[in-house]
Scaffold this motif. Sequence first.
Motif: not given
Length: 166
Positions: A2-12, A37-41
Amino acid sequence: MEMVLTPMGLRFAGRLWPCSVGRGGIRCDKREGDGATPVGVHRIALCFHRPDRVAAPAPWSRPIRPGDLWSDASGEADYNTLVRAPYGPSHERMRRADPLYDIVLTTDWNWPDAQAGRGSAIFLHQWRRPGYPTEGCLAFRRDHVREIAALAVPGTRLIVPETLAG
């Protein structure tokens, strides 16, 4: 994976990929044209590439052909889908003069059964320059979007946490 958006970028894929988000910030109440950019999964749905400019980044990538467009015509039956020219309602060109869509990963935000006004064309693509906002997409360095597309598969989860909403 999975990809997770963080304040520092995309964790993937064990890395942190610097990225830009929408000019409208990150929002829980995404609307067409708000630049957010929409919140969500979300899930990665499709991959496209410009075969005249780049090799396919993944076996499942589809070539972007002349006349390929993406409908952003809220209320139309084909809203938030790939359409072909000639197409009269509002749309954006997939085959752009600039390199932003040379490689594109689409998400399932408001797709395939789009609700009018909820927003369209939430993609992962190349950025104009670091920190330059998008119209709601996530944008990356050119080599990074190629690597991300090579690692992602259809259905890869993209998590945009509500805690990032402003």
